[in-house]
Design an enzyme around this catalytic site. Structure first.
Site, PDB file in Angstrom:
ATOM      1  CB  SER A  43      -0.920   0.007   1.215  1.00 34.58           C
ATOM      2  OG  SER A  43      -0.191   0.260   2.383  1.00 34.58           O
ATOM      3  CG  ASP A  44      -0.699   5.088  -1.471  1.00 36.74           C
ATOM      4  OD1 ASP A  44      -1.275   4.932  -0.383  1.00 36.74           O
ATOM      5  OD2 ASP A  44      -1.200   5.722  -2.419  1.00 36.74           O
ATOM      6  CE  LYS A  45       5.985   8.566   1.042  1.00 38.79           C
ATOM      7  NZ  LYS A  45       6.156   9.050  -0.309  1.00 38.79           N
ATOM      8  CB  THR A  46      -2.952   7.646   1.311  1.00 41.61           C
ATOM      9  OG1 THR A  46      -3.053   6.770   0.183  1.00 41.61           O
ATOM     10  CG2 THR A  46      -2.316   8.952   0.894  1.00 41.61           C
TER      11      THR A  46
END
Length: 270
Positions: free
Chosen positions: A1-4
Site C-alpha cells: 500500500s502507499d503512504k495513504t
C-alpha cells in the site's frame, strides 16, 4: 500500500508530459475513467496508435511529441533536452536478459517511478543501455552517445529532487534536475514567467487526472564554476560530521539559474 494506505499495484506508467508550453499525452487515466462513470460522461475514444519503435504496451501514444522532436525549432531542442534528462538523470542500472542476450536490457530501479521514466525515454528514442563506473551510454537515432557522470546529487525527503552533473558528448558540463514542482521552480533563472505559468496549468491538469508529476530543468555550467564547486562537493562527500547537511548545502550552491524544460506525469495503477 502507499503512504495513504491505499492498495496499489506499484505499476507506474508514463501517461503524459509537457515540454515548454505544450502538453502531450492523449490516453485516459483510471481517475478520468472513474470520474466519467460517476458523472455519466461519455469519453471520446483515445485515438492514439502505438508509436513507431515503441513497445506496443507503452501507454503514451501521442505522436505529436515525436513530430516535435524533428527539426531545429526551440520546441525540438527542448523536447530533446527533456528526453536526454530522462535518459541521464537517474541511478537506474541496466541488466542484460540472461535468457536472451539480444533482448533489450532490464532496468533495475530504486523506485518504480524512476524505472518508468527511463523506459519512457527508451520508447521515445533515447535508449539508456549501459552504465560504467564513470559514464553511461544512450542510443539516440541509432548512435551511441557517452555521457560522463561527474556527480550525482541524490534525492532525499528534504531535497525532494535529484540532479546529475554530466559532461555531454559535445564536452559541455550540464546539470539535469528533476523533482517536486516547488523545489525546482524555486531554482529557476528569472525571465521565464510565461513558461512557468503554462507549466503550472499543465501540473494542475495532470494532478486532477490523478497523475504523479515531476518538474524538469537543466543548466549549463562553465568549467571554472564547476571546478570551484566540485571541491566544495568533495569536501562534503568525505565529511565525517554532518555529511548529509553539507551535501545538501553543496547541492543548493550549484542547483541554481535553471532553465525550465517541462514536466512528466505518471499513473500509479491502483
Amino acid at each position: 500500500s502507499d503512504k495513504t494506505g491505499t492498495l496499489t499495484r506499484n505499476k507506474m506508467e508514463f501517461m503524459k508530459c509537457s515540454v515548454g508550453e505544450r502538453a502531450y499525452g492523449n490516453g485516459y487515466t483510471e481517475a478520468q475513467i472513474q470520474n466519467a462513470k460517476r458523472n455519466g460522461t461519455v469519453l471520446q475514444p483515445d485515438d492514439g496508435a502505438p508509436l513507431p519503435g515503441a513497445d506496443p504496451s507503452f501507454p503514451f501514444k501521442d505522436g505529436r511529441l515525436l513530430a516535435d522532436l524533428q527539426g531545429d525549432s526551440d520546441q525540438a531542442s527542448r523536447a530533446r533536452e527533456l528526453l536526454t534528462l530522462l535518459a541521464v538523470c537517474h541511478t537506474v542500472v541496466p541488466e542484460e536478459d540472461e535468457d536472451d542476450p539480444n533482448a533489450d536490457v532490464i532496468y533495475q530501479a530504486a523506485s518504480p517511478d524512476e524505472g518508468a521514466l527511463v523506459a519512457a525515454a527508451k520508447n521515445l528514442g533515447f535508449y539508456f543501455h549501459t552504465r560504467n563506473p564513470s559514464d553511461i551510454q544512450v542510443r539516440e537515432d541509432g548512435q551511441d552517445r557517452t555521457y560522463q557522470i561527474l556527480n550525482v546529487l541524490e534525492f532525499t525527503s528534504d531535497r525532494k529532487r535529484m540532479s546529475v552533473i554530466t559532461r555531454t558528448p559535445e564536452g559541455k558540463i550540464k546539470l539535469y534536475c528533476k523533482g517536486a514542482d516547488n523545489m525546482v521552480m524555486a531554482r529557476l533563472r528569472s525571465g521565464q514567467d510565461a513558461l512557468i505559468q503554462a507549466t503550472n496549468k499543465h501540473l494542475e491538469q495532470f494532478a486532477s487526472d490523478g497523475l504523479r508529476t515531476l518538474t524538469l530543468a537543466s543548466t549549463e555550467l562553465d568549467e571554472e564554476t564547476y571546478e570551484k564547486w566540485s571541491h566544495v562537493f568533495h569536501e562534503a562527500s568525505v565529511a565525517i560530521v554532518d555529511r548529509e547537511r553539507k551535501l545538501e548545502e553543496a547541492g543548493e550552491l550549484i542547483e541554481t539559474n535553471l532553465e525550465l524544460i517541462g514536466t512528466t506525469a505518471i499513473e500509479d495503477k491502483l
